[in-house]
Design an enzyme around this catalytic site. Structure first.
Site, mmCIF file in Angstrom:
data_model
loop_
_atom_site.group_PDB
_atom_site.id
_atom_site.type_symbol
_atom_site.label_atom_id
_atom_site.label_comp_id
_atom_site.label_asym_id
_atom_site.label_seq_id
_atom_site.Cartn_x
_atom_site.Cartn_y
_atom_site.Cartn_z
ATOM 1 N N LEU A 130 38.641 46.157 42.570
ATOM 2 C CA LEU A 130 37.485 46.436 41.719
ATOM 3 C C LEU A 130 37.254 45.260 40.785
ATOM 4 O O LEU A 130 38.227 44.740 40.241
ATOM 5 C CB LEU A 130 37.711 47.733 40.927
ATOM 6 C CG LEU A 130 37.653 48.990 41.797
ATOM 7 C CD1 LEU A 130 38.146 50.208 41.026
ATOM 8 C CD2 LEU A 130 36.241 49.238 42.329
ATOM 9 N N HIS A 176 50.047 45.805 44.117
ATOM 10 C CA HIS A 176 50.464 47.200 44.286
ATOM 11 C C HIS A 176 51.425 47.215 45.474
ATOM 12 O O HIS A 176 51.274 46.416 46.407
ATOM 13 C CB HIS A 176 49.258 48.099 44.608
ATOM 14 C CG HIS A 176 48.288 48.229 43.469
ATOM 15 N ND1 HIS A 176 48.473 49.107 42.419
ATOM 16 C CD2 HIS A 176 47.121 47.599 43.215
ATOM 17 C CE1 HIS A 176 47.465 49.011 41.569
ATOM 18 N NE2 HIS A 176 46.628 48.098 42.016
ATOM 19 N N HIS A 188 35.926 38.578 36.477
ATOM 20 C CA HIS A 188 35.815 38.744 37.939
ATOM 21 C C HIS A 188 34.406 39.101 38.413
ATOM 22 O O HIS A 188 34.184 40.160 38.989
ATOM 23 C CB HIS A 188 36.853 39.748 38.464
ATOM 24 C CG HIS A 188 37.085 40.988 37.640
ATOM 25 N ND1 HIS A 188 36.074 41.811 37.244
ATOM 26 C CD2 HIS A 188 38.232 41.521 37.151
ATOM 27 C CE1 HIS A 188 36.586 42.802 36.533
ATOM 28 N NE2 HIS A 188 37.894 42.645 36.464
ATOM 29 N N HIS A 237 47.275 40.338 36.363
ATOM 30 C CA HIS A 237 48.061 41.554 36.134
ATOM 31 C C HIS A 237 49.505 41.245 36.514
ATOM 32 O O HIS A 237 49.811 41.083 37.690
ATOM 33 C CB HIS A 237 47.524 42.714 36.986
ATOM 34 C CG HIS A 237 46.100 43.044 36.664
ATOM 35 N ND1 HIS A 237 45.754 43.989 35.729
ATOM 36 C CD2 HIS A 237 44.936 42.522 37.120
ATOM 37 C CE1 HIS A 237 44.436 44.049 35.633
ATOM 38 N NE2 HIS A 237 43.909 43.162 36.455
ATOM 39 N N LEU A 238 50.378 41.162 35.500
ATOM 40 C CA LEU A 238 51.785 40.829 35.782
ATOM 41 C C LEU A 238 52.657 42.068 35.905
ATOM 42 O O LEU A 238 53.830 41.961 36.249
ATOM 43 C CB LEU A 238 52.337 39.904 34.693
ATOM 44 C CG LEU A 238 51.770 38.480 34.673
ATOM 45 C CD1 LEU A 238 52.445 37.663 33.562
ATOM 46 C CD2 LEU A 238 51.934 37.776 36.015
ATOM 47 N N ARG A 239 52.079 43.254 35.604
ATOM 48 C CA ARG A 239 52.840 44.521 35.714
ATOM 49 C C ARG A 239 54.067 44.522 34.807
ATOM 50 O O ARG A 239 54.173 43.743 33.872
ATOM 51 C CB ARG A 239 53.238 44.807 37.185
ATOM 52 C CG ARG A 239 52.097 44.710 38.186
ATOM 53 C CD ARG A 239 50.911 45.582 37.826
ATOM 54 N NE ARG A 239 49.982 45.713 38.948
ATOM 55 C CZ ARG A 239 48.691 46.030 38.800
ATOM 56 N NH1 ARG A 239 48.171 46.220 37.611
ATOM 57 N NH2 ARG A 239 47.926 46.149 39.849
ATOM 58 N N ASP A 248 42.622 37.557 38.876
ATOM 59 C CA ASP A 248 42.714 39.018 38.944
ATOM 60 C C ASP A 248 43.773 39.444 39.955
ATOM 61 O O ASP A 248 43.646 40.491 40.589
ATOM 62 C CB ASP A 248 41.357 39.663 39.267
ATOM 63 C CG ASP A 248 41.346 41.161 38.989
ATOM 64 O OD1 ASP A 248 42.198 41.623 38.206
ATOM 65 O OD2 ASP A 248 40.505 41.873 39.566
ATOM 66 N N ASN A 295 46.740 46.552 31.055
ATOM 67 C CA ASN A 295 46.608 47.907 31.623
ATOM 68 C C ASN A 295 47.912 48.403 32.231
ATOM 69 O O ASN A 295 47.982 48.778 33.388
ATOM 70 C CB ASN A 295 45.445 47.971 32.643
ATOM 71 C CG ASN A 295 45.653 47.083 33.856
ATOM 72 O OD1 ASN A 295 46.306 46.055 33.776
ATOM 73 N ND2 ASN A 295 45.101 47.484 34.986
ATOM 74 N N ALA A 338 43.240 50.097 43.983
ATOM 75 C CA ALA A 338 42.415 48.888 43.939
ATOM 76 C C ALA A 338 43.250 47.738 43.411
ATOM 77 O O ALA A 338 43.944 47.881 42.406
ATOM 78 C CB ALA A 338 41.216 49.119 43.025
HETATM 79 C C1 NCD Z 1 43.349 45.958 38.751
HETATM 80 C C2 NCD Z 1 44.745 46.576 38.722
HETATM 81 O O1 NCD Z 1 45.252 46.969 39.776
HETATM 82 O O2 NCD Z 1 45.343 46.630 37.645
HETATM 83 N N1 NCD Z 1 42.748 46.238 40.023
HETATM 84 C C3 NCD Z 1 41.736 45.560 40.598
HETATM 85 O O3 NCD Z 1 41.250 45.995 41.628
HETATM 86 N N2 NCD Z 1 41.283 44.423 40.092
HETATM 87 C C4 NCD Z 1 42.526 46.459 37.619
HETATM 88 C C5 NCD Z 1 41.271 45.663 37.402
HETATM 89 O O4 NCD Z 1 41.314 44.501 36.972
HETATM 90 O O5 NCD Z 1 40.182 46.199 37.671
HETATM 91 ZN ZN ZN Z 2 41.911 42.660 36.533
#
Ligand code: NCD
Ligand code: ZN
Length: 346
Positions: free
Chosen positions: A219, A251, A174, A16-18, A247, A42, A263
């Site tokens: 998660l 945050h 994951h 997740h690179l945001r 993964d 996402n 998460a």
């Molecule tokens: C991920 C996220 O923060 O975008 N969070 C995580 O707990 N892994 C979403 C995801 O991959 O479930």
């Molecule tokens: Zn993920």
């Protein structure tokens, strides 16, 4: 004892690179260790169209002006996802894969899939063109215990997808349970899994070690020790079906340390160090290269990376936090001293 390990340049098959300031802060950590990464879609709003993915890819590259890093883009699947858009994006070299989030399964998944049956035309098209389906494998039924949601997902959803689309490439992302390991091992060569550093290192006790530990919450949530051991065995086995996907999911510290904390574990800065420690503990350092640098590209049908990187045995202290987006993020294993250090190109 081996003090220096040289392996082919690795890739991260789930990150997740945001976006915006957070993208600028975290992308260099991933690009420092990995040549390529499968970038999760996402965002808010999610990356659903080919045009949105191309724009996001441009923003990622702009955040990494001095790097040769390659972001591999993914399509966020929604109910009745359009087969023609998937084919257009995949054949136009924009999409590398499509991601299935069951609606409300995890962070920013509100637009995810509510009715799997509406995806059947999209899955048929993906099977035909060889486009991988990446799966967040948890049911969202609130009546199912959170620690059982991955295993129940296999029975209720994934087994049916694999049965109805026997040639579809599927990555069970994951994985956290012995059931997921067994499912992937029993399936054909077109079914594989990614494994995170944290699910190899912590079990669910870490979430409650003398208090509530939000930085270990992600998660799918970490499971019991016997599941961690099953996942470790699979990841370090040398099987082509298991490969690296961090993964990494940053945050802000405020979003994590909250009465309803997000998460996600931010592990990008020390990812290779964490995997190396696990493979060493399992007596499998010679298999790290396959897991990190070979099995993923083979599965995706992409060339192996050209260069090599070095990991050195050295005391490596993980800081308590790292500056990001005008605030801070807490990295996985903050405050711990690691045994390995990623030393860059060999
Ligand atoms: C991920 C996220 O923060 O975008 N969070 C995580 O707990 N892994 C979403 C995801 O991959 O479930
Ligand atoms: Zn993920």
């Amino acid at each position: 004892m081996m003090n220096r390990l040289v392996i082919r340049r690795p890739d991260d098959w789930h990150v997740h690179l945001r976006d915006g300031a957070m993208l600028e802060a975290v992308a260099p950590w991933t690009a420092r260790q990995f040549a390529r990464a499968i970038v999760m879609p996402n965002l808010v709003p999610p990356v659903i169209s080919v045009a949105a993915a191309e724009a996001y890819r441009t923003r990622i590259l702009a955040a990494l002006p001095l790097s040769d890093f390659t972001p591999l883009m993914t399509c966020y699947l929604v109910d009745r996802a359009e087969p023609a858009e998937l084919v257009r994006g995949f054949e136009g070299n924009v999409w590398a894969a499509a991601k299935l989030y069951p609606a409300h399964a995890t962070t920013n998944s509100a637009h995810g899939v509510t009715d799997m049956r509406t995806l059947w035309p999209a899955l048929a098209a993906m099977e035909r063109i060889g486009m991988p389906l990446l799966v967040h494998g948890e049911v969202t039924d609130p009546d199912v215990d959170i620690f059982d949601r991955e295993a129940v997902f296999i029975d209720r959803v994934l087994a049916g997808v694999v049965r109805d689309f026997p040639a579809l490439k599927v990555v069970f992302e994951h994985i956290t349970t012995a059931e997921a390991v067994a499912f992937v091992e029993a399936a054909g060569p077109n079914v594989a899994a990614t494994v995170t550093p944290h699910h190899l290192i912590i079990n669910r006790n870490a979430l409650f070690a003398s208090g509530l530990r939000p930085h270990f919450y992600c998660l799918p949530v970490a499971k019991r020790e016997r599941h961690r051991l099953a996942v470790r065995k699979a990841a370090t086995s040398g099987s082509l079906k298991f490969f690296l996907g961090t993964d990494s999911a940053p945050h802000t510290v405020a979003a994590k340390e909250s009465s309803c904390g997000c998460a996600g574990i931010f592990n990008a800065p020390y990812a290779m160090e964490a995997y190396a420690a696990v493979f060493e503990e399992e007596g499998a350092l010679d298999r790290l290269e396959g897991f990190a640098s070979e099995h993923g590209p083979r599965f995706y049908g992409l060339p192996l990376n050209e260069g090599h990187v070095t990991l050195e045995r050295a005391k490596n202290e993980v800081p308590a936090s790292l500056a990001a987006a005008g605030t801070s993020v807490v990295p996985f294993q903050a405050g711990e001293t690691l045994r390995w250090r990623f030393a860059g190109p060999a």
